[in-house]
Write an enzyme that holds these catalytic residues in place. Structure first.
Site, PDB file in Angstrom:
ATOM      1  CD  GLU A   1      -2.770  -0.972   2.583  1.00  0.00           C
ATOM      2  OE1 GLU A   1      -3.917  -1.413   2.544  1.00  0.00           O
ATOM      3  OE2 GLU A   1      -2.261  -0.488   3.613  1.00  0.00           O
TER       4      GLU A   1
ATOM      5  CE  LYS B   1      -4.678   0.926  18.374  1.00  0.00           C
ATOM      6  NZ  LYS B   1      -5.948   0.179  18.301  1.00  0.00           N
TER       7      LYS B   1
ATOM      8  NE  ARG C   1      -8.063  -8.020  19.008  1.00  0.00           N
ATOM      9  CZ  ARG C   1      -7.660  -6.789  19.313  1.00  0.00           C
ATOM     10  NH1 ARG C   1      -8.332  -6.082  20.193  1.00  0.00           N
ATOM     11  NH2 ARG C   1      -6.599  -6.261  18.737  1.00  0.00           N
TER      12      ARG C   1
END
Length: 455
Positions: free
Chosen positions: A206, A243, A297
């Site tokens: 990409e 994160k 999830r």
């Protein structure tokens, strides 16, 4: 046996903070709980919070929390009617989802076919393009093996490009390529890494965006064709694709801009027959959204969406799994205020090396708009066998400035002794001017860390 059969006992195939989170949601709904645990977790207080606990193996995750046969045996012995996988471990494992259903139990999550479709990044991109969800520039097909064909695809996309493992996740199996001279070596290295880590050497390519933000859209779908999206999150504050801080809503993005993207996500879920909760992840740059993957999830950062939407996401998972229709339509979803989550990790704040040991003292912050999701307490022994996440500080304020200030105060009063944690780093980060103004992208934290001498 249908996946939406009624059940009154849930086995939680996970550990730590998320296991306790699911126990509490089940208790509030009158459902009995069974927690499986390894030998390392057997004496932890959170294990005793369930109605029943079963030790399923040694401390190593591969011999306990990833042991599908042991978990299914525990479910049968305990009489549980459903299995909640939490996040991580087996939560996005197609064979586990199928095995649970084959055993006549309810898997609290999407069925195996949906996990397979969205877990394969190439198949997911193809499904999203078909549903009209905007995607990062690049073909929705597997990267070929011929060198000239690889070069042609990269040239058509335009450098820099990123090579990714089709079965990847967790920040692994990807390489940024700035020019043709390094392309083939990067492809070869990533292919081998993908084969070892994910069991398949399949890759795709990409466009690599230079200064994007990481934006997520939370969806909730029932088994009757109903689906809603619960607002959006910004998870740009990352280190090595992991994160550190998340917030909702994403700062500076108007509802008119993101609204059509949320609607496209709902449409995509309806087209693939998705059930339960899920998260669409996007890169956002120059006013445009680009789909990168879907997590099938519960997310670690789901609390910020709960705080702004007023929806208990874990309870909704359980209700959907029971076959209930959603009690809300999109018009009923109203997000208010601003929420921030800080991941409290047992790690050195400078080197990020994991820190195991006994927590000798713990004082959690309290006050209006402050929530701490954690399974640890004073005397808890942090194990070296698992992820370093030990707590999540979630703060809700009237707006982002209010939430930021409350987070600073909460971090200042958060006391945890006996092991190293990233609390000092978080306190320093929340004093950073650019972060306070929302002027950050997914590369910001790593650049900021370099200025303080951390890696």
């Amino acid at each position: 046996m249908p996946s939406h059969q009624r059940f009154d006992k849930v086995l939680i195939a996970n550990r730590g903070e998320v296991a306790l989170r699911v126990v509490r949601a089940c208790c509030e709904m009158g459902l009995k709980t069974v927690v499986v645990c390894s030998e390392a977790d057997r004496d932890s207080a959170y294990v005793k919070s369930a109605d029943q606990s079963i030790c399923i193996g040694p401390s190593s995750a591969s011999k306990s929390y990833l042991n599908q046969n042991a978990i299914l045996l525990a479910a049968r012995l305990s009489g549980a009617g459903a299995v909640h996988p939490g996040y991580g471990f087996l939560s996005e494992n197609t064979s586990f989802s199928a095995a649970v259903e084959k055993a006549g139990l309810t898997f609290i999550g999407p069925d195996a076919s949906a996990i397979a479709t969205m877990g394969d990044k190439i198949a997911a991109k193809s499904a999203m393009m078909a549903a009209g969800v905007p995607c990062v520039p690049g073909p929705d097909t597997e990267l070929p093996s011929e060198p000239e064909a690889i070069r042609a695809i990269a040239a058509e996309i335009g450098y820099p490009v990123i090579v990714k493992a089709a079965g990847g996740g967790g920040g692994r199996g990807m390489r940024v390529v700035s020019g043709e001279a390094e392309l083939l070596e990067a492809v070869a290295l990533t292919r081998e890494e993908a084969r070892k880590a994910f069991g398949t050497p399949a890759l795709y390519m990409e466009k690599f965006l230079q200064h994007p933000r990481h934006i997520e859209i939370q969806v909730l779908c029932d088994t009757h064709g109903n689906a809603v999206w619960l607002g959006h999150r910004d998870c740009s504050m990352q280190r090595r694709h992991q994160k550190v801080v998340e917030e909702a809503p994403a700062p500076g993005i108007s509802e008119t801009l993101i609204g059509p993207v949320g609607e496209a996500c709902v449409k995509a879920c309806q087209q693939i027959g998705y059930r339960g909760v899920g998260t669409f992840e996007f890169l956002y740059e120059d006013g445009a959204f680009y789909f990168i993957e879907m997590n099938t999830r519960l997310q670690v950062e789901h609390p910020v969406t709960e705080e702004t939407s007023g929806v208990d996401i874990v309870q909704q998972q359980l209700r959907v799994a029971q076959g209930e229709a959603l009690s809300m339509a999109q018009v009923d979803v109203i997000c208010a205020g601003h929420a921030i989550e800080c991941r409290i990790n047992a790690e050195d704040p400078m080197t990020f090396m994991p820190s195991a040991g006994v927590i000798t003292a713990l004082e959690l912050p309290k006050g209006e708009g402050i929530r701490v999701d954690t399974h640890v307490e004073a005397g808890y022994k942090v194990s070296p066998y698992y992820d370093s996440l030990i707590a999540k500080l979630i703060v809700h304020g009237q707006d982002r400035a209010d939430a930021m200030q409350r987070t600073r105060s909460a971090l200042a009063s958060f006391k945890l002794d006996g092991i190293a944690t990233n609390l000092p780093l978080l306190r320093e980060l929340f004093d950073d001017a650019a972060f306070a103004e929302g002027e950050t992208d997914i590369h910001y934290l790593e650049k900021w860390l370099k200025t303080r001498g951390a890696a």
